[in-house]
Design a protein around this motif. Sequence first.
Motif, short mmCIF file in Angstrom:
data_model
loop_
_atom_site.label_atom_id
_atom_site.label_comp_id
_atom_site.label_asym_id
_atom_site.label_seq_id
_atom_site.Cartn_x
_atom_site.Cartn_y
_atom_site.Cartn_z
N ALA A 89 0.83 -1.21 0.00
CA ALA A 89 0.00 0.00 0.00
C ALA A 89 0.87 1.25 0.00
CB ALA A 89 -0.94 0.01 1.20
N MET A 90 1.93 1.25 0.79
CA MET A 90 2.82 2.41 0.84
C MET A 90 3.53 2.60 -0.51
SD MET A 90 2.43 3.88 3.69
CE MET A 90 3.79 5.01 3.65
N THR A 91 3.91 1.50 -1.14
CA THR A 91 4.57 1.57 -2.45
C THR A 91 3.62 2.13 -3.51
OG1 THR A 91 5.93 -0.34 -1.87
CG2 THR A 91 5.79 0.23 -4.20
N VAL A 92 2.39 1.62 -3.50
CA VAL A 92 1.40 2.08 -4.48
C VAL A 92 1.01 3.53 -4.19
CG1 VAL A 92 -0.93 1.71 -5.39
CG2 VAL A 92 0.56 -0.23 -4.93
N GLN A 130 -6.41 0.82 -6.21
CA GLN A 130 -5.48 -0.16 -5.63
C GLN A 130 -5.11 0.24 -4.21
OE1 GLN A 130 -1.99 -0.56 -8.07
NE2 GLN A 130 -1.50 -2.58 -7.26
N VAL A 131 -4.83 1.53 -4.00
CA VAL A 131 -4.51 2.03 -2.64
C VAL A 131 -5.69 1.80 -1.71
CG1 VAL A 131 -4.10 4.12 -1.28
CG2 VAL A 131 -2.77 3.71 -3.33
N MET A 132 -6.89 2.14 -2.20
CA MET A 132 -8.08 1.97 -1.37
C MET A 132 -8.27 0.51 -0.98
SD MET A 132 -9.10 5.02 -0.99
CE MET A 132 -10.77 5.01 -0.42
N SER A 133 -8.03 -0.38 -1.90
CA SER A 133 -8.19 -1.80 -1.64
C SER A 133 -7.15 -2.29 -0.64
CB SER A 133 -8.09 -2.58 -2.94
OG SER A 133 -8.11 -3.96 -2.70
#
Length: 149
Positions: A89-92, A130-133
């Motif tokens: 998540a941090m990467t995205v 993607q982050v939200m997921s």
Amino acid sequence: MAKGSDNDVNIAFDALFVAEDSRYKEGLKDGEKMARDNNYHDGCQLGITKGSEHVQEVAFYEGFVETLLNWMDDEKKTELSQTSSGRRAMTVLAALDKLLKDTSLGSSILDPSQSNLTDDLDKVRGKFQQVMSLLKFDVSFGVPNSISF
């Protein structure tokens, strides 16, 4: 005398036909100009509306990412980095932030003359989803799939 009057009648009918034809052409030209002016106005309004929607969408994503990054202190970042989905998540999130900064106001994402406008918007939308997921945030609003006219 009959020949002269036939000639006068032919001249009168020719003049009438030429006048009708010239009025027809003049009306056609005026109609085309009015249609072009109306379509230009409609196109401008559509461009303003769609452009405004795109700017609002990009501004939302920029505000969301900035707020989320500012909200996360070192403790929350450390806590997130302890799980694989948190690291992802941090990467995205960082990739989304970079994508938004690379495509901020005045660049390709908001420049309608760029052919990759929809591709860039789709990339941003995809990264956001993607982050939200990954962060397990509930997204209860719809993000449009494409530009509609």
